[in-house]
Design a protein around this motif. Structure first.
Motif, PDB file in Angstrom:
ATOM      1  N   GLU A 110      38.178  46.281  -8.359  1.00  0.00           N
ATOM      2  CA  GLU A 110      37.551  47.480  -7.894  1.00  0.00           C
ATOM      3  C   GLU A 110      36.518  46.558  -6.666  1.00  0.00           C
ATOM      4  OE1 GLU A 110      34.432  49.841 -11.073  1.00  0.00           O
ATOM      5  OE2 GLU A 110      36.180  50.100 -11.871  1.00  0.00           O
ATOM      6  N   ARG A 111      35.729  47.773  -5.589  1.00  0.00           N
ATOM      7  CA  ARG A 111      34.865  46.773  -4.702  1.00  0.00           C
ATOM      8  C   ARG A 111      33.576  46.916  -5.087  1.00  0.00           C
ATOM      9  NH1 ARG A 111      38.361  45.844   0.120  1.00  0.00           N
ATOM     10  NH2 ARG A 111      40.132  46.979   0.118  1.00  0.00           N
ATOM     11  N   GLU A 112      32.826  46.806  -6.288  1.00  0.00           N
ATOM     12  CA  GLU A 112      31.842  47.276  -6.178  1.00  0.00           C
ATOM     13  C   GLU A 112      30.835  45.598  -6.119  1.00  0.00           C
ATOM     14  OE1 GLU A 112      30.517  48.076 -11.012  1.00  0.00           O
ATOM     15  OE2 GLU A 112      31.154  49.606 -10.270  1.00  0.00           O
ATOM     16  N   GLN A 113      29.680  45.868  -6.100  1.00  0.00           N
ATOM     17  CA  GLN A 113      28.644  44.887  -5.446  1.00  0.00           C
ATOM     18  C   GLN A 113      28.353  44.499  -6.957  1.00  0.00           C
ATOM     19  OE1 GLN A 113      28.039  43.069  -2.860  1.00  0.00           O
ATOM     20  NE2 GLN A 113      30.226  44.268  -1.812  1.00  0.00           N
ATOM     21  N   ARG A 114      27.678  43.877  -7.976  1.00  0.00           N
ATOM     22  CA  ARG A 114      26.946  43.304  -8.673  1.00  0.00           C
ATOM     23  C   ARG A 114      26.617  42.629  -8.475  1.00  0.00           C
ATOM     24  NH1 ARG A 114      28.729  47.174 -11.777  1.00  0.00           N
ATOM     25  NH2 ARG A 114      27.583  45.833 -13.930  1.00  0.00           N
ATOM     26  N   ALA A 115      25.304  42.286  -9.120  1.00  0.00           N
ATOM     27  CA  ALA A 115      24.329  41.399  -9.403  1.00  0.00           C
ATOM     28  C   ALA A 115      24.279  39.920 -10.246  1.00  0.00           C
ATOM     29  CB  ALA A 115      22.527  42.036  -9.149  1.00  0.00           C
ATOM     30  N   ASP A 116      24.280  38.996  -9.894  1.00  0.00           N
ATOM     31  CA  ASP A 116      24.319  38.220 -10.661  1.00  0.00           C
ATOM     32  C   ASP A 116      23.134  37.329 -11.027  1.00  0.00           C
ATOM     33  OD1 ASP A 116      27.311  38.876 -11.573  1.00  0.00           O
ATOM     34  OD2 ASP A 116      27.340  37.120  -9.758  1.00  0.00           O
ATOM     35  N   LEU A 117      21.970  36.330 -12.429  1.00  0.00           N
ATOM     36  CA  LEU A 117      21.552  35.999 -12.202  1.00  0.00           C
ATOM     37  C   LEU A 117      21.595  35.174 -13.080  1.00  0.00           C
ATOM     38  CD1 LEU A 117      18.922  39.572 -12.602  1.00  0.00           C
ATOM     39  CD2 LEU A 117      18.652  37.904 -10.887  1.00  0.00           C
ATOM     40  N   ASP A 118      20.898  33.697 -12.733  1.00  0.00           N
ATOM     41  CA  ASP A 118      21.466  32.870 -13.790  1.00  0.00           C
ATOM     42  C   ASP A 118      19.849  32.584 -13.977  1.00  0.00           C
ATOM     43  OD1 ASP A 118      24.427  32.920 -13.799  1.00  0.00           O
ATOM     44  OD2 ASP A 118      24.178  32.010 -11.813  1.00  0.00           O
ATOM     45  N   PHE A 119      19.789  32.276 -15.104  1.00  0.00           N
ATOM     46  CA  PHE A 119      18.129  31.259 -15.805  1.00  0.00           C
ATOM     47  C   PHE A 119      18.595  30.437 -16.506  1.00  0.00           C
ATOM     48  CE2 PHE A 119      17.385  35.991 -15.497  1.00  0.00           C
ATOM     49  CZ  PHE A 119      16.520  36.462 -14.339  1.00  0.00           C
ATOM     50  N   VAL A 120      17.969  29.209 -16.098  1.00  0.00           N
ATOM     51  CA  VAL A 120      18.192  27.830 -16.684  1.00  0.00           C
ATOM     52  C   VAL A 120      16.670  27.469 -17.326  1.00  0.00           C
ATOM     53  CG1 VAL A 120      18.110  26.800 -14.963  1.00  0.00           C
ATOM     54  CG2 VAL A 120      19.088  25.867 -17.021  1.00  0.00           C
ATOM     55  N   LEU A 121      16.652  26.914 -18.638  1.00  0.00           N
ATOM     56  CA  LEU A 121      15.408  25.972 -18.818  1.00  0.00           C
ATOM     57  C   LEU A 121      15.263  24.683 -17.682  1.00  0.00           C
ATOM     58  CD1 LEU A 121      15.148  26.460 -22.344  1.00  0.00           C
ATOM     59  CD2 LEU A 121      13.530  27.879 -20.815  1.00  0.00           C
ATOM     60  N   PRO A 122      14.632  24.019 -17.788  1.00  0.00           N
ATOM     61  CA  PRO A 122      14.542  22.830 -17.217  1.00  0.00           C
ATOM     62  C   PRO A 122      15.353  21.703 -17.110  1.00  0.00           C
ATOM     63  CG  PRO A 122      12.440  24.280 -16.425  1.00  0.00           C
ATOM     64  CD  PRO A 122      12.697  24.530 -17.878  1.00  0.00           C
ATOM     65  N   HIS A 123      15.088  21.477 -18.883  1.00  0.00           N
ATOM     66  CA  HIS A 123      15.213  20.285 -19.192  1.00  0.00           C
ATOM     67  C   HIS A 123      16.729  20.556 -20.089  1.00  0.00           C
ATOM     68  CE1 HIS A 123      14.086  22.928 -22.096  1.00  0.00           C
ATOM     69  NE2 HIS A 123      15.185  22.378 -23.337  1.00  0.00           N
ATOM     70  N   PHE A 124      17.282  21.460 -18.958  1.00  0.00           N
ATOM     71  CA  PHE A 124      18.699  21.635 -19.398  1.00  0.00           C
ATOM     72  C   PHE A 124      20.104  20.995 -18.974  1.00  0.00           C
ATOM     73  CE2 PHE A 124      23.085  23.741 -18.716  1.00  0.00           C
ATOM     74  CZ  PHE A 124      23.520  24.161 -20.853  1.00  0.00           C
ATOM     75  N   ARG A 125      20.795  20.122 -19.946  1.00  0.00           N
ATOM     76  CA  ARG A 125      22.059  19.576 -18.588  1.00  0.00           C
ATOM     77  C   ARG A 125      23.315  19.979 -19.030  1.00  0.00           C
ATOM     78  NH1 ARG A 125      17.764  18.910 -15.737  1.00  0.00           N
ATOM     79  NH2 ARG A 125      17.423  17.141 -14.768  1.00  0.00           N
ATOM     80  N   PHE A 126      24.340  20.296 -18.454  1.00  0.00           N
ATOM     81  CA  PHE A 126      25.736  20.958 -18.979  1.00  0.00           C
ATOM     82  C   PHE A 126      26.341  19.454 -19.552  1.00  0.00           C
ATOM     83  CE2 PHE A 126      24.910  24.353 -16.295  1.00  0.00           C
ATOM     84  CZ  PHE A 126      25.501  25.766 -16.616  1.00  0.00           C
ATOM     85  N   PRO A 127      27.081  19.159 -21.204  1.00  0.00           N
ATOM     86  CA  PRO A 127      27.447  18.470 -20.945  1.00  0.00           C
ATOM     87  C   PRO A 127      28.447  17.582 -19.992  1.00  0.00           C
ATOM     88  CG  PRO A 127      27.716  20.693 -23.238  1.00  0.00           C
ATOM     89  CD  PRO A 127      26.933  20.706 -21.361  1.00  0.00           C
ATOM     90  N   ARG A 128      28.584  17.032 -20.681  1.00  0.00           N
ATOM     91  CA  ARG A 128      29.756  15.759 -19.722  1.00  0.00           C
ATOM     92  C   ARG A 128      30.801  16.226 -19.551  1.00  0.00           C
ATOM     93  NH1 ARG A 128      27.903  11.367 -15.492  1.00  0.00           N
ATOM     94  NH2 ARG A 128      25.233  13.045 -15.228  1.00  0.00           N
TER      95      ARG A 128
END
Length: 143
Positions: A125-143
């Motif tokens: 579908e050509r549907e538009q979606r709203a994407d929201l990302d929220f992160v706590l300031p101290h969060f780091r993705f693991p390596r």
């Protein structure tokens, strides 16, 4: 399927309801019927996330309740494109998107929002979606 009130969710592996104790990453979408472009009364529901009314407001309220209680470090929220639609009767010109951003920011989350075409993610579908990302300031993705 998650029941905020009872604090449990459906585990797909065991096919049983289990207590939900929290997580670091939560990907969620909530009901969009109240503000969908297919709903003839959508314009009356532009602030339903603040008021917690209707399907969209009630499920967004549940999402906020979960986040306040369990504090996932990263939250990805996907929603229908009308989330950013402004309420023409609101003197501040707010939208459900604005309300959610303010609420999550007050809870200490940094936020990023965009509107994406669902085709980019493999949808037919050509549907538009709203994407929201929220992160706590101290969060780091693991390596």
């Amino acid at each position: 399927m998650f029941d905020i009130e009872k604090g449990c969710g459906w585990e797909t592996i065991s096919k049983q309801k289990r207590p939900f104790v929290g997580c670091d990453l939560w990907v969620v979408g909530f009901e969009c019927d109240s503000i969908s472009s297919l709903n003839t009364k959508a314009s009356e529901n532009r602030l339903c996330c603040e008021e917690g009314v209707g399907k969209t407001g009630a499920t967004s309220r549940g999402t906020l309740m979960y986040v306040k209680k369990h504090r996932p470090r990263f939250l990805a929220l996907e929603h229908e494109k009308n989330l950013p639609a402004k309420d023409k009767h609101d003197p501040e010109g707010r939208s459900n998107l604005t309300i959610l951003l303010i609420k999550f920011n007050k809870d200490g989350y940094l936020s990023y929002s965009s509107v994406q075409n669902a085709l980019v993610y493999g949808s037919r579908e050509r549907e538009q979606r709203a994407d929201l990302d929220f992160v706590l300031p101290h969060f780091r993705f693991p390596r």
